[in-house]
Scaffold this motif. Sequence first.
Motif, PDB file in Angstrom:
ATOM      1  N   ARG A  44       0.590   1.781  10.875  1.00  0.00           N
ATOM      2  CA  ARG A  44       2.033   1.541  10.738  1.00  0.00           C
ATOM      3  C   ARG A  44       2.777   2.833  10.427  1.00  0.00           C
ATOM      4  O   ARG A  44       3.824   3.125  11.001  1.00  0.00           O
ATOM      5  CB  ARG A  44       2.303   0.562   9.590  1.00  0.00           C
ATOM      6  CG  ARG A  44       1.984  -0.876   9.907  1.00  0.00           C
ATOM      7  CD  ARG A  44       2.134  -1.690   8.620  1.00  0.00           C
ATOM      8  NE  ARG A  44       1.665  -3.055   8.779  1.00  0.00           N
ATOM      9  CZ  ARG A  44       2.363  -4.025   9.367  1.00  0.00           C
ATOM     10  NH1 ARG A  44       3.567  -3.771   9.854  1.00  0.00           N
ATOM     11  NH2 ARG A  44       1.870  -5.232   9.474  1.00  0.00           N
ATOM     12  N   ALA A  45       2.211   3.593   9.506  1.00  0.00           N
ATOM     13  CA  ALA A  45       2.837   4.859   9.141  1.00  0.00           C
ATOM     14  C   ALA A  45       2.832   5.806  10.337  1.00  0.00           C
ATOM     15  O   ALA A  45       3.800   6.542  10.562  1.00  0.00           O
ATOM     16  CB  ALA A  45       2.109   5.485   7.957  1.00  0.00           C
ATOM     17  N   ALA A  46       1.756   5.774  11.112  1.00  0.00           N
ATOM     18  CA  ALA A  46       1.680   6.630  12.296  1.00  0.00           C
ATOM     19  C   ALA A  46       2.791   6.274  13.282  1.00  0.00           C
ATOM     20  O   ALA A  46       3.441   7.159  13.851  1.00  0.00           O
ATOM     21  CB  ALA A  46       0.311   6.492  12.956  1.00  0.00           C
ATOM     22  N   LYS A 101       4.211  16.522   3.998  1.00  0.00           N
ATOM     23  CA  LYS A 101       2.758  16.511   3.923  1.00  0.00           C
ATOM     24  C   LYS A 101       2.275  15.097   3.650  1.00  0.00           C
ATOM     25  O   LYS A 101       1.387  14.588   4.314  1.00  0.00           O
ATOM     26  CB  LYS A 101       2.292  17.446   2.793  1.00  0.00           C
ATOM     27  CG  LYS A 101       1.288  18.479   3.240  1.00  0.00           C
ATOM     28  CD  LYS A 101       1.087  19.552   2.201  1.00  0.00           C
ATOM     29  CE  LYS A 101       0.699  20.867   2.874  1.00  0.00           C
ATOM     30  NZ  LYS A 101       0.783  22.017   1.993  1.00  0.00           N
ATOM     31  N   ALA A 102       2.888  14.448   2.674  1.00  0.00           N
ATOM     32  CA  ALA A 102       2.467  13.106   2.290  1.00  0.00           C
ATOM     33  C   ALA A 102       2.635  12.127   3.440  1.00  0.00           C
ATOM     34  O   ALA A 102       1.765  11.289   3.706  1.00  0.00           O
ATOM     35  CB  ALA A 102       3.271  12.633   1.090  1.00  0.00           C
ATOM     36  N   VAL A 103       3.739  12.254   4.137  1.00  0.00           N
ATOM     37  CA  VAL A 103       4.043  11.319   5.201  1.00  0.00           C
ATOM     38  C   VAL A 103       3.077  11.511   6.380  1.00  0.00           C
ATOM     39  O   VAL A 103       2.637  10.544   7.017  1.00  0.00           O
ATOM     40  CB  VAL A 103       5.512  11.526   5.608  1.00  0.00           C
ATOM     41  CG1 VAL A 103       5.741  11.162   7.030  1.00  0.00           C
ATOM     42  CG2 VAL A 103       6.413  10.741   4.671  1.00  0.00           C
ATOM     43  N   THR A 109       0.838  -1.201   0.000  1.00  0.00           N
ATOM     44  CA  THR A 109       0.000   0.000   0.000  1.00  0.00           C
ATOM     45  C   THR A 109       0.870   1.247   0.000  1.00  0.00           C
ATOM     46  O   THR A 109       2.055   1.200   0.363  1.00  0.00           O
ATOM     47  CB  THR A 109      -0.905   0.064   1.237  1.00  0.00           C
ATOM     48  OG1 THR A 109      -0.087   0.282   2.388  1.00  0.00           O
ATOM     49  CG2 THR A 109      -1.721  -1.214   1.397  1.00  0.00           C
ATOM     50  N   VAL A 110       0.266   2.358  -0.408  1.00  0.00           N
ATOM     51  CA  VAL A 110       0.975   3.632  -0.405  1.00  0.00           C
ATOM     52  C   VAL A 110       1.447   3.977   1.006  1.00  0.00           C
ATOM     53  O   VAL A 110       2.589   4.399   1.211  1.00  0.00           O
ATOM     54  CB  VAL A 110       0.057   4.744  -0.952  1.00  0.00           C
ATOM     55  CG1 VAL A 110       0.712   6.102  -0.783  1.00  0.00           C
ATOM     56  CG2 VAL A 110      -0.267   4.495  -2.415  1.00  0.00           C
ATOM     57  N   ALA A 111       0.566   3.768   1.976  1.00  0.00           N
ATOM     58  CA  ALA A 111       0.907   4.117   3.359  1.00  0.00           C
ATOM     59  C   ALA A 111       2.120   3.318   3.838  1.00  0.00           C
ATOM     60  O   ALA A 111       3.015   3.863   4.492  1.00  0.00           O
ATOM     61  CB  ALA A 111      -0.287   3.878   4.274  1.00  0.00           C
TER      62      ALA A 111
END
Lengths: 200, 200
Positions: B119-121, B108-110, B58-60
């Motif tokens: 997970r990204a968080a 911004k994207a991140v 996924t992108v995230a």
Amino acid sequence: MTEPGTVRPGGRTARVRAAVLRAAEDALVEKGFDGLDLADVARRAEVGKTTVYRRWGTVAALLADLLTDMAEQSSPRAETGSLLGDLRANAGLVRRTLADPRQGALFKAVIIAAACDERAAAALRRFYRTRIAEWAPCVERAVAQGELPAGTDPHEVIKAVSAPLYYRFLASGDPLDEAAADLAARAAVAAARAGAYVRP
Amino acid sequence: MTEPGTVRPGGRTARVRAAVLRAAEDALVEKGFDGLDLADVARRAEVGKTTVYRRWGTVAALLADLLTDMAEQSSPRAETGSLLGDLRANAGLVRRTLADPRQGALFKAVIIAAACDERAAAALRRFYRTRIAEWAPCVERAVAQGELPAGTDPHEVIKAVSAPLYYRFLASGDPLDEAAADLAARAAVAAARAGAYVRP
DNA sequence: GCCTAAATGGAACTGGAGACCCGTTATGAC
DNA sequence: GTCATAACGGGTCTCCAGTTCCATTTAGGC
């Protein structure tokens, strides 16, 4: 005779808009920004898919409209009699909004949309300008009564209350509890008293 | 013999990862978070589409990995000799990062990814914890020298510098100029001097 | 150098988001 | 009430992101 280019905001159109915005909220809370598609929103709103695509076109545009709708519902500010009390009330309000599962998800989505789309960003700026202007009088009163240095920028003080709460919400992930709200209010007052927000 | 479940981080694998992360950066800067798809990233990286979908999915998740990569490149902190000078340097660094077209788009994207994906968080929290810990010594020194009250929480002070800049970046849309950075540093110092960040 | 399995890559497949067409509904001016 | 047309909605089509399958390459242990 109806001129070409006339708009029809009455009856059905308004009903459709309300249903779609409401459905968009629900979908956002459930699936989040990236899991949102207009077809699903149309289904939930019991509205033709074509209508949603024609009137809004993109997720970001839809959220921009939702934001405009949110900006119209004003939340009255407190009047506790003291600057710290007022700013605590403001911080508490912001904190509860962001910590609330439904409203929090909504704000997250709307901020994301603003980061992706210029229209949504403009709508978000308008929204915050409105909210901040509503609370600025608390600070203006404190300046008038000599509690804060003359020349203090009221808007900047109100933003200083929100900023650390949004930072927790979006970046650091630190808990958004009452202690955080209190800290935000106290820090803003301390900095304002020291003249940090005096306009040059 | 190679045991089942062994990983192979060497040679080609590392090369592919680097190419994909780099391509993801480029794509993000050009198209933004919502305009990003893994197929496009694979094309840019001159890597099989299947590989990207298999390794990240996924992108995230891809952005979470990108974030981990970013966290490894440390940015050295200043040593100006005064607390205000150090925090000004920090604020300036944060400001320049966010105001830079490339890095700004990346952040911004991140942040968006972190708002969409747990997970990204987590990766984002680790990133900020690292960065904040790097700058905390500035504040610790000021506490040791009696410039700030004993018991002041160094991490909270550093966060207080970043918070208003991120608020401008994501919410209010106010300009991210040097005056904003200066304001952020001065306000943090003022609040800290007043004891707002003393741990209870 | 050899061998095994991890990792990559090409190609074909698929599901559903979003675009389009055109008939239907209902708003608002008269 | 009548009419012109703005706005809605069902049905259909297209395109491409994401998946699956299998052949090929290569890392790394011996």
